[in-house]
Design a protein around this motif. Structure first.
Motif, PDB file in Angstrom:
ATOM      1  N   ASP A  27      68.218  31.050  46.554  1.00 11.47           N
ATOM      2  CA  ASP A  27      66.980  30.750  47.287  1.00 11.47           C
ATOM      3  C   ASP A  27      65.884  30.475  46.258  1.00 11.47           C
ATOM      4  OD1 ASP A  27      65.379  30.382  49.553  1.00 11.47           O
ATOM      5  OD2 ASP A  27      64.678  32.471  49.525  1.00 11.47           O
ATOM      6  N   PHE A  28      65.049  29.490  46.540  1.00 12.45           N
ATOM      7  CA  PHE A  28      63.897  29.245  45.659  1.00 12.45           C
ATOM      8  C   PHE A  28      62.994  30.475  45.730  1.00 12.45           C
ATOM      9  CE2 PHE A  28      59.644  27.871  44.596  1.00 12.45           C
ATOM     10  CZ  PHE A  28      59.849  27.060  43.486  1.00 12.45           C
ATOM     11  N   ASN A  29      62.437  30.856  44.592  1.00 10.92           N
ATOM     12  CA  ASN A  29      61.595  32.058  44.537  1.00 10.92           C
ATOM     13  C   ASN A  29      60.132  31.677  44.814  1.00 10.92           C
ATOM     14  OD1 ASN A  29      60.191  34.375  43.839  1.00 10.92           O
ATOM     15  ND2 ASN A  29      61.629  34.895  42.193  1.00 10.92           N
ATOM     16  N   ASP A  30      59.605  32.154  45.948  1.00 12.28           N
ATOM     17  CA  ASP A  30      58.237  31.768  46.334  1.00 12.28           C
ATOM     18  C   ASP A  30      57.176  32.210  45.326  1.00 12.28           C
ATOM     19  OD1 ASP A  30      58.749  30.368  48.801  1.00 12.28           O
ATOM     20  OD2 ASP A  30      59.373  32.305  49.616  1.00 12.28           O
ATOM     21  N   ALA A  31      57.517  33.208  44.508  1.00  9.45           N
ATOM     22  CA  ALA A  31      56.558  33.661  43.490  1.00  9.45           C
ATOM     23  C   ALA A  31      56.275  32.564  42.460  1.00  9.45           C
ATOM     24  CB  ALA A  31      57.094  34.911  42.789  1.00  9.45           C
ATOM     25  N   ALA A  32      57.171  31.584  42.350  1.00  7.71           N
ATOM     26  CA  ALA A  32      56.978  30.501  41.370  1.00  7.71           C
ATOM     27  C   ALA A  32      55.999  29.437  41.872  1.00  7.71           C
ATOM     28  CB  ALA A  32      58.320  29.848  41.032  1.00  7.71           C
ATOM     29  N   LEU A  33      55.761  29.394  43.192  1.00  6.10           N
ATOM     30  CA  LEU A  33      54.978  28.288  43.783  1.00  6.10           C
ATOM     31  C   LEU A  33      53.622  28.063  43.112  1.00  6.10           C
ATOM     32  CD1 LEU A  33      55.791  28.865  47.596  1.00  6.10           C
ATOM     33  CD2 LEU A  33      56.623  26.981  46.164  1.00  6.10           C
ATOM     34  N   PRO A  34      52.787  29.114  42.962  1.00  2.00           N
ATOM     35  CA  PRO A  34      51.464  28.856  42.370  1.00  2.00           C
ATOM     36  C   PRO A  34      51.529  28.371  40.920  1.00  2.00           C
ATOM     37  CG  PRO A  34      51.628  31.137  43.169  1.00  2.00           C
ATOM     38  CD  PRO A  34      52.960  30.502  43.376  1.00  2.00           C
ATOM     39  N   TYR A  35      52.541  28.800  40.184  1.00  2.90           N
ATOM     40  CA  TYR A  35      52.671  28.353  38.790  1.00  2.90           C
ATOM     41  C   TYR A  35      52.967  26.860  38.721  1.00  2.90           C
ATOM     42  CZ  TYR A  35      52.644  33.233  37.429  1.00  2.90           C
ATOM     43  OH  TYR A  35      52.282  34.538  37.239  1.00  2.90           O
ATOM     44  N   GLY A  36      53.907  26.424  39.561  1.00  2.00           N
ATOM     45  CA  GLY A  36      54.278  25.007  39.552  1.00  2.00           C
ATOM     46  C   GLY A  36      53.128  24.130  40.010  1.00  2.00           C
ATOM     47  N   SER A  37      52.470  24.541  41.116  1.00  2.00           N
ATOM     48  CA  SER A  37      51.329  23.760  41.613  1.00  2.00           C
ATOM     49  C   SER A  37      50.232  23.702  40.571  1.00  2.00           C
ATOM     50  CB  SER A  37      50.761  24.412  42.882  1.00  2.00           C
ATOM     51  OG  SER A  37      51.590  24.127  43.962  1.00  2.00           O
ATOM     52  N   SER A  38      49.973  24.826  39.928  1.00  2.00           N
ATOM     53  CA  SER A  38      48.898  24.874  38.927  1.00  2.00           C
ATOM     54  C   SER A  38      49.211  23.976  37.742  1.00  2.00           C
ATOM     55  CB  SER A  38      48.696  26.309  38.421  1.00  2.00           C
ATOM     56  OG  SER A  38      48.284  27.126  39.485  1.00  2.00           O
ATOM     57  N   LEU A  39      50.478  23.909  37.357  1.00  2.00           N
ATOM     58  CA  LEU A  39      50.820  23.033  36.236  1.00  2.00           C
ATOM     59  C   LEU A  39      50.598  21.567  36.633  1.00  2.00           C
ATOM     60  CD1 LEU A  39      51.758  22.625  33.357  1.00  2.00           C
ATOM     61  CD2 LEU A  39      54.123  22.637  34.166  1.00  2.00           C
ATOM     62  N   PHE A  40      51.014  21.195  37.856  1.00  2.00           N
ATOM     63  CA  PHE A  40      50.764  19.820  38.323  1.00  2.00           C
ATOM     64  C   PHE A  40      49.262  19.505  38.274  1.00  2.00           C
ATOM     65  CE2 PHE A  40      54.906  19.695  40.975  1.00  2.00           C
ATOM     66  CZ  PHE A  40      55.504  18.783  40.124  1.00  2.00           C
ATOM     67  N   VAL A  41      48.442  20.458  38.742  1.00  2.00           N
ATOM     68  CA  VAL A  41      46.992  20.255  38.756  1.00  2.00           C
ATOM     69  C   VAL A  41      46.458  20.075  37.340  1.00  2.00           C
ATOM     70  CG1 VAL A  41      44.802  21.461  39.163  1.00  2.00           C
ATOM     71  CG2 VAL A  41      46.569  21.432  40.956  1.00  2.00           C
ATOM     72  N   LYS A  42      46.912  20.935  36.449  1.00  2.00           N
ATOM     73  CA  LYS A  42      46.441  20.879  35.063  1.00  2.00           C
ATOM     74  C   LYS A  42      46.783  19.539  34.416  1.00  2.00           C
ATOM     75  CE  LYS A  42      45.403  24.788  32.416  1.00  2.00           C
ATOM     76  NZ  LYS A  42      44.052  24.345  32.303  1.00  2.00           N
ATOM     77  N   LEU A  43      47.973  19.038  34.696  1.00  2.10           N
ATOM     78  CA  LEU A  43      48.385  17.739  34.140  1.00  2.10           C
ATOM     79  C   LEU A  43      47.396  16.660  34.547  1.00  2.10           C
ATOM     80  CD1 LEU A  43      52.220  17.908  34.942  1.00  2.10           C
ATOM     81  CD2 LEU A  43      51.219  17.919  32.652  1.00  2.10           C
ATOM     82  N   VAL A  44      47.000  16.683  35.826  1.00  2.00           N
ATOM     83  CA  VAL A  44      46.081  15.662  36.342  1.00  2.00           C
ATOM     84  C   VAL A  44      44.699  15.848  35.732  1.00  2.00           C
ATOM     85  CG1 VAL A  44      44.897  14.831  38.409  1.00  2.00           C
ATOM     86  CG2 VAL A  44      47.344  15.381  38.498  1.00  2.00           C
ATOM     87  N   GLU A  45      44.183  17.067  35.776  1.00  2.00           N
ATOM     88  CA  GLU A  45      42.807  17.290  35.320  1.00  2.00           C
ATOM     89  C   GLU A  45      42.646  17.050  33.817  1.00  2.00           C
ATOM     90  OE1 GLU A  45      41.186  20.215  38.867  1.00  2.00           O
ATOM     91  OE2 GLU A  45      41.585  21.101  36.900  1.00  2.00           O
ATOM     92  N   LYS A  46      43.702  17.274  33.064  1.00  2.00           N
ATOM     93  CA  LYS A  46      43.611  17.013  31.615  1.00  2.00           C
ATOM     94  C   LYS A  46      43.840  15.538  31.291  1.00  2.00           C
ATOM     95  CE  LYS A  46      45.095  19.704  28.182  1.00  2.00           C
ATOM     96  NZ  LYS A  46      44.081  20.481  27.467  1.00  2.00           N
ATOM     97  N   ARG A  47      44.818  14.963  31.964  1.00  2.00           N
ATOM     98  CA  ARG A  47      45.174  13.565  31.678  1.00  2.00           C
ATOM     99  C   ARG A  47      44.094  12.607  32.174  1.00  2.00           C
ATOM    100  NH1 ARG A  47      49.144  11.060  28.430  1.00  2.00           N
ATOM    101  NH2 ARG A  47      48.643   8.888  28.846  1.00  2.00           N
ATOM    102  N   LEU A  48      43.508  12.932  33.339  1.00  2.00           N
ATOM    103  CA  LEU A  48      42.464  12.082  33.931  1.00  2.00           C
ATOM    104  C   LEU A  48      41.102  12.755  33.810  1.00  2.00           C
ATOM    105  CD1 LEU A  48      44.312  10.905  37.198  1.00  2.00           C
ATOM    106  CD2 LEU A  48      44.435   9.914  34.910  1.00  2.00           C
ATOM    107  N   ASP A  49      40.904  13.428  32.690  1.00  2.00           N
ATOM    108  CA  ASP A  49      39.673  14.158  32.415  1.00  2.00           C
ATOM    109  C   ASP A  49      38.443  13.262  32.625  1.00  2.00           C
ATOM    110  OD1 ASP A  49      37.582  15.528  31.240  1.00  2.00           O
ATOM    111  OD2 ASP A  49      38.887  16.427  29.720  1.00  2.00           O
ATOM    112  N   ARG A  50      37.459  13.775  33.357  1.00  2.00           N
ATOM    113  CA  ARG A  50      36.232  13.003  33.592  1.00  2.00           C
ATOM    114  C   ARG A  50      35.517  12.629  32.296  1.00  2.00           C
ATOM    115  NH1 ARG A  50      33.897  13.170  38.527  1.00  2.00           N
ATOM    116  NH2 ARG A  50      34.726  14.607  40.066  1.00  2.00           N
ATOM    117  N   LEU A  51      35.524  13.558  31.318  1.00  2.00           N
ATOM    118  CA  LEU A  51      34.729  13.360  30.096  1.00  2.00           C
ATOM    119  C   LEU A  51      35.287  12.258  29.210  1.00  2.00           C
ATOM    120  CD1 LEU A  51      34.193  17.132  29.277  1.00  2.00           C
ATOM    121  CD2 LEU A  51      32.594  15.543  30.360  1.00  2.00           C
ATOM    122  N   THR A  52      36.608  12.134  29.191  1.00  2.00           N
ATOM    123  CA  THR A  52      37.197  11.135  28.295  1.00  2.00           C
ATOM    124  C   THR A  52      37.389   9.789  28.982  1.00  2.00           C
ATOM    125  OG1 THR A  52      39.424  11.790  28.877  1.00  2.00           O
ATOM    126  CG2 THR A  52      38.433  12.888  26.985  1.00  2.00           C
ATOM    127  N   GLY A  53      37.019   9.717  30.272  1.00  2.00           N
ATOM    128  CA  GLY A  53      37.221   8.468  31.000  1.00  2.00           C
ATOM    129  C   GLY A  53      36.388   7.344  30.429  1.00  2.00           C
TER     130      GLY A  53
END
Ligand SMILES: [Zn+2]
Ligand SMILES: [Zn+2]
Length: 391
Positions: free
Chosen positions: A365-391
């Motif tokens: 079974d997928f472990n629900d405790a992992a959900l926030p970590y995975g979502s947070s990593l996806f978010v971080k990828l976007v916010e760093k890669r598409l950073d407002r300051l370096t745009g």
């Protein structure tokens, strides 16, 4: 508020989405309920949805600001034809189908990230949320590519993640370069001349020829592939004949080959073809090889592998990130997307110790405790890669 905290606030919602998907598993290219659910949620978050990319696949598009930069995040949606052994409340309601690889969790983590990003919009550029069908050997990634995935939804870079049982919750691992093996299936058909079992002199016996071929194929790994490289050639099927007193006119072999570079895969195929055809010819028989590369080698691009590892380290600390994961002989069809666009794949811990059941097992079974970590990593990828300051 750092993404991990904000996303932790969605944890209960994400857990219920994940369990809902788990209870309603769908096989490759049959993910209609799942893609309906994903589309409805994305639309509810304010993400523009395009359906039918690779049959049951879909893409969500979220554009903020004017930057031409773009990033693709990919999750898979399909289940496996396995009878679930679990008895918990969210077990599969469809006998013989089961989310035994955690794609229910991958889909949920990407949905969680979409919700957060659509709400906070703290980036400048375009995010494409790619929900892929049919990862388990049916070619869902290629189907999306054939439907013009990256022409219609251009991405500068793409990222994906897979859960890893045995790796603790909150840990991540990957490596630059080859991370997962390329995989091929093969079939060999040997055609001889059938005869009475008591009159072998009238036959060209395909059983004997196929046996010689199966033996000769063992020399590819031991004699042709350089000892410092890795490859597997396994003959796993051998079918011939029906009766005790009949030499059949056909024999069929089949199996799989795995390796970590295109060069080795080509070498294996070329040597197989030569052996199959020449051995058969030596016996006066004919043999044909059908060699199908189903999964290319999964090659992480160096810069993107570094980037996703840096993002993971910012999130969970350097001590929880393994930057030189040992490559695995398993295959993954995200590899096809990584051939088209630079990017990287990462493993996320699904928990270790007792209960860390392997994927493709009826008790997984997928472990629900992992959900926030995975979502947070996806978010971080976007916010760093598409950073407002370096745009
Ligand atoms: Zn799987
Ligand atoms: Zn999987």
């Amino acid at each position: 508020m750092p993404p991990l905290d904000a996303i932790t606030a969605y944890h209960n919602d994400m857990t219920s989405w994940r369990r809902d998907i788990h209870a309603h598993p769908e096989l490759g290219f049959e993910e209609t309920r799942t893609s309906d659910l994903v589309a409805a949620k994305l639309e509810q978050f304010g993400v523009e949805v395009t359906r039918g990319i690779g049959k049951t696949g879909l893409v969500g598009r979220l554009r903020v600001g004017n930057s031409p930069r773009s990033i693709g995040l990919r999750a898979d949606m399909d289940c496996l034809p396995i009878l679930e052994a679990n008895t918990f409340g969210h077990r599969s309601t469809d006998k013989g189908k089961m989310h035994a690889c955690g794609h229910d969790g991958h889909t949920t983590m990407l949905l969680g990230a979409a919700r957060y990003l659509a709400q906070t919009k703290d980036f400048d550029g375009t995010v494409h949320f790619i929900f892929q069908p049919a990862e388990e050997g049916l070619g869902g990634a290629s189907a999306m590519l054939d439907d013009g995935l990256f022409e219609r939804f251009p991405c500068d870079v793409i990222f994906g993640m897979h859960n890893r049982p045995g790796l603790a919750i909150g840990k991540f691992q990957t490596r630059p370069g080859a991370m997962m093996a390329g995989g091929a299936y093969f079939d060999v058909t040997v055609t001889g001349v059938g005869a009475h079992g008591a009159r072998p002199e009238s036959s060209v016996d395909p059983v004997v020829v196929a046996s010689q071929i199966a033996t000769a194929l063992q020399t590819i790994v031991s004699r042709n592939v350089r000892p410092v490289e890795t490859a597997v050639v396994s003959v796993t099927r051998f079918h011939a004949g029906q009766a005790y007193n009949v030499i059949p006119d056909k024999a069929e072999l089949g199996g799989t080959a795995r390796c970590f570079s295109d060069q080795v895969m080509s070498l294996v195929e070329e040597r197989m073809r030569r052996i199959v055809e020449s051995v058969a010819e030596g016996f006066g028989a004919k043999a044909e090889l059908d060699f199908r590369v189903l999964f290319p080698v999964l090659m992480n691009h160096s810069d993107e592998a570094q980037f996703i590892l840096d993002c993971a380290a910012e999130l969970v600390g350097e001590e929880n990130v393994n930057r030189s994961m040992v490559p695995t002989m398993a295959s993954e069809d995200f590899a096809s997307m990584l051939r088209a666009v630079p990017g990287a794949y990462i493993q996320i811990g699904n928990g270790d110790g007792e209960g860390a059941c392997e994927v493709h097992n009826p008790g997984y079974d997928f472990n629900d405790a992992a959900l926030p970590y995975g979502s947070s990593l996806f978010v971080k990828l976007v916010e760093k890669r598409l950073d407002r300051l370096t745009g």
